[in-house]
Design a protein around this motif. Structure first.
Motif, PDB file in Angstrom:
ATOM      1  N   MET A 167       0.831  -1.192   0.000  1.00  0.00           N
ATOM      2  CA  MET A 167       0.000   0.000   0.000  1.00  0.00           C
ATOM      3  C   MET A 167       0.873   1.253   0.000  1.00  0.00           C
ATOM      4  N   GLY A 168       0.436   2.211  -0.736  1.00  0.00           N
ATOM      5  CA  GLY A 168       1.160   3.471  -0.800  1.00  0.00           C
ATOM      6  C   GLY A 168       0.698   4.411   0.299  1.00  0.00           C
ATOM      7  N   PRO A 169       1.158   5.627   0.232  1.00  0.00           N
ATOM      8  CA  PRO A 169       0.752   6.609   1.242  1.00  0.00           C
ATOM      9  C   PRO A 169      -0.746   6.909   1.160  1.00  0.00           C
ATOM     10  N   SER A 170      -1.327   7.256   2.293  1.00  0.00           N
ATOM     11  CA  SER A 170      -2.744   7.624   2.331  1.00  0.00           C
ATOM     12  C   SER A 170      -2.949   8.950   1.601  1.00  0.00           C
ATOM     13  N   PHE A 171      -4.169   9.230   1.277  1.00  0.00           N
ATOM     14  CA  PHE A 171      -4.503  10.517   0.664  1.00  0.00           C
ATOM     15  C   PHE A 171      -4.044  11.644   1.592  1.00  0.00           C
ATOM     16  N   TYR A 172      -4.244  11.467   2.877  1.00  0.00           N
ATOM     17  CA  TYR A 172      -3.810  12.444   3.875  1.00  0.00           C
ATOM     18  C   TYR A 172      -2.322  12.753   3.707  1.00  0.00           C
ATOM     19  N   GLU A 173      -1.523  11.725   3.564  1.00  0.00           N
ATOM     20  CA  GLU A 173      -0.080  11.909   3.389  1.00  0.00           C
ATOM     21  C   GLU A 173       0.242  12.513   2.017  1.00  0.00           C
ATOM     22  N   GLN A 174      -0.462  12.059   0.987  1.00  0.00           N
ATOM     23  CA  GLN A 174      -0.205  12.545  -0.371  1.00  0.00           C
ATOM     24  C   GLN A 174      -0.382  14.057  -0.495  1.00  0.00           C
ATOM     25  N   VAL A 175      -1.376  14.594   0.205  1.00  0.00           N
ATOM     26  CA  VAL A 175      -1.674  16.023   0.049  1.00  0.00           C
ATOM     27  C   VAL A 175      -0.922  16.910   1.035  1.00  0.00           C
ATOM     28  N   GLY A 176      -0.186  16.304   1.958  1.00  0.00           N
ATOM     29  CA  GLY A 176       0.624  17.112   2.870  1.00  0.00           C
ATOM     30  C   GLY A 176       0.169  17.133   4.311  1.00  0.00           C
ATOM     31  N   GLY A 177      -0.762  16.241   4.669  1.00  0.00           N
ATOM     32  CA  GLY A 177      -1.168  16.131   6.067  1.00  0.00           C
ATOM     33  C   GLY A 177      -1.962  17.311   6.582  1.00  0.00           C
ATOM     34  N   ARG A 178      -1.867  17.515   7.883  1.00  0.00           N
ATOM     35  CA  ARG A 178      -2.669  18.542   8.556  1.00  0.00           C
ATOM     36  C   ARG A 178      -2.522  19.935   7.945  1.00  0.00           C
ATOM     37  N   PRO A 179      -1.304  20.384   7.589  1.00  0.00           N
ATOM     38  CA  PRO A 179      -1.215  21.737   7.015  1.00  0.00           C
ATOM     39  C   PRO A 179      -2.105  21.923   5.784  1.00  0.00           C
ATOM     40  N   PHE A 180      -2.219  20.886   4.961  1.00  0.00           N
ATOM     41  CA  PHE A 180      -3.092  20.984   3.786  1.00  0.00           C
ATOM     42  C   PHE A 180      -4.544  21.175   4.210  1.00  0.00           C
ATOM     43  N   PHE A 181      -5.020  20.332   5.133  1.00  0.00           N
ATOM     44  CA  PHE A 181      -6.417  20.414   5.535  1.00  0.00           C
ATOM     45  C   PHE A 181      -6.709  21.701   6.296  1.00  0.00           C
ATOM     46  N   GLU A 182      -5.758  22.197   7.073  1.00  0.00           N
ATOM     47  CA  GLU A 182      -5.950  23.491   7.737  1.00  0.00           C
ATOM     48  C   GLU A 182      -6.115  24.605   6.713  1.00  0.00           C
ATOM     49  N   LYS A 183      -5.294  24.588   5.688  1.00  0.00           N
ATOM     50  CA  LYS A 183      -5.381  25.618   4.640  1.00  0.00           C
ATOM     51  C   LYS A 183      -6.708  25.523   3.899  1.00  0.00           C
ATOM     52  N   LEU A 184      -7.096  24.317   3.508  1.00  0.00           N
ATOM     53  CA  LEU A 184      -8.357  24.094   2.803  1.00  0.00           C
ATOM     54  C   LEU A 184      -9.540  24.593   3.624  1.00  0.00           C
ATOM     55  N   VAL A 185      -9.605  24.180   4.861  1.00  0.00           N
ATOM     56  CA  VAL A 185     -10.759  24.499   5.704  1.00  0.00           C
ATOM     57  C   VAL A 185     -10.786  25.987   6.058  1.00  0.00           C
ATOM     58  N   THR A 186      -9.643  26.566   6.326  1.00  0.00           N
ATOM     59  CA  THR A 186      -9.598  28.002   6.613  1.00  0.00           C
ATOM     60  C   THR A 186     -10.097  28.803   5.419  1.00  0.00           C
ATOM     61  N   GLU A 187      -9.674  28.405   4.238  1.00  0.00           N
ATOM     62  CA  GLU A 187     -10.127  29.084   3.021  1.00  0.00           C
ATOM     63  C   GLU A 187     -11.639  28.903   2.827  1.00  0.00           C
ATOM     64  N   PHE A 188     -12.132  27.703   3.077  1.00  0.00           N
ATOM     65  CA  PHE A 188     -13.566  27.433   2.973  1.00  0.00           C
ATOM     66  C   PHE A 188     -14.358  28.355   3.900  1.00  0.00           C
ATOM     67  N   TYR A 189     -13.946  28.435   5.149  1.00  0.00           N
ATOM     68  CA  TYR A 189     -14.693  29.249   6.108  1.00  0.00           C
ATOM     69  C   TYR A 189     -14.543  30.742   5.863  1.00  0.00           C
ATOM     70  N   ARG A 190     -13.545  31.138   5.119  1.00  0.00           N
ATOM     71  CA  ARG A 190     -13.448  32.544   4.707  1.00  0.00           C
ATOM     72  C   ARG A 190     -14.688  32.886   3.866  1.00  0.00           C
ATOM     73  N   GLY A 191     -15.090  31.972   3.002  1.00  0.00           N
ATOM     74  CA  GLY A 191     -16.296  32.183   2.209  1.00  0.00           C
ATOM     75  C   GLY A 191     -17.561  32.096   3.034  1.00  0.00           C
ATOM     76  N   VAL A 192     -17.613  31.113   3.927  1.00  0.00           N
ATOM     77  CA  VAL A 192     -18.795  30.938   4.785  1.00  0.00           C
ATOM     78  C   VAL A 192     -19.040  32.178   5.639  1.00  0.00           C
ATOM     79  N   ALA A 193     -17.964  32.786   6.125  1.00  0.00           N
ATOM     80  CA  ALA A 193     -18.090  33.943   7.025  1.00  0.00           C
ATOM     81  C   ALA A 193     -18.891  35.086   6.409  1.00  0.00           C
TER      82      ALA A 193
END
Length: 126
Positions: free
Chosen positions: A1-27
């Protein structure tokens, strides 16, 4: 098995950036923002970040802190109609586009987010 999707995209920093950007629009969204009681959205940002991390193969912090995700049940108190869904998808699409994923990962992520958003619709009333 290869790396998880989480690992492929860069782990927590990636998801923090994605979600922060998302909530910028929600705000600034007059339909979605009232669904979030926190003025600064920090709690929502942390919860969605933890959820997405866990879903994509990262740490299980979400379940450790909050139990089973039960997405439909957690969203039941809110009026999630097609307009709310489409607004959520608009802000999420902008966030996904902003993080610069390679095409395969972008489509993999988007496919899940699109299906999840459609599954959250719980009313067709305005």
């Amino acid at each position: 098995m290869g790396p998880s999707f989480y690992e492929q995209v860069g782990g927590r920093p990636f998801f923090e950036k994605l979600v922060t950007e998302f909530y910028r629009g929600v705000a600034g969204d007059p339909v979605l923002k009232p669904m979030y009681p926190e003025e600064d959205l920090s709690g929502a940002i942390e919860r969605l970040t933890m959820f997405l991390e866990q879903y994509w193969g990262g740490p299980g912090t979400y379940s450790e802190q909050r139990g089973h995700p039960r997405l439909r049940q957690r969203h039941q108190p809110f009026k999630v109609n097609p307009d709310a869904r489409d607004r959520w998808l608009l802000h999420m699409r902008e966030a996904v586009d902003s993080v610069g994923l390679p095409p395969l990962q972008r489509e993999t992520l988007w496919d899940y987010l699109d299906r999840a958003a459609h599954a959250m619709v719980n009313t067709f009333e305005d």
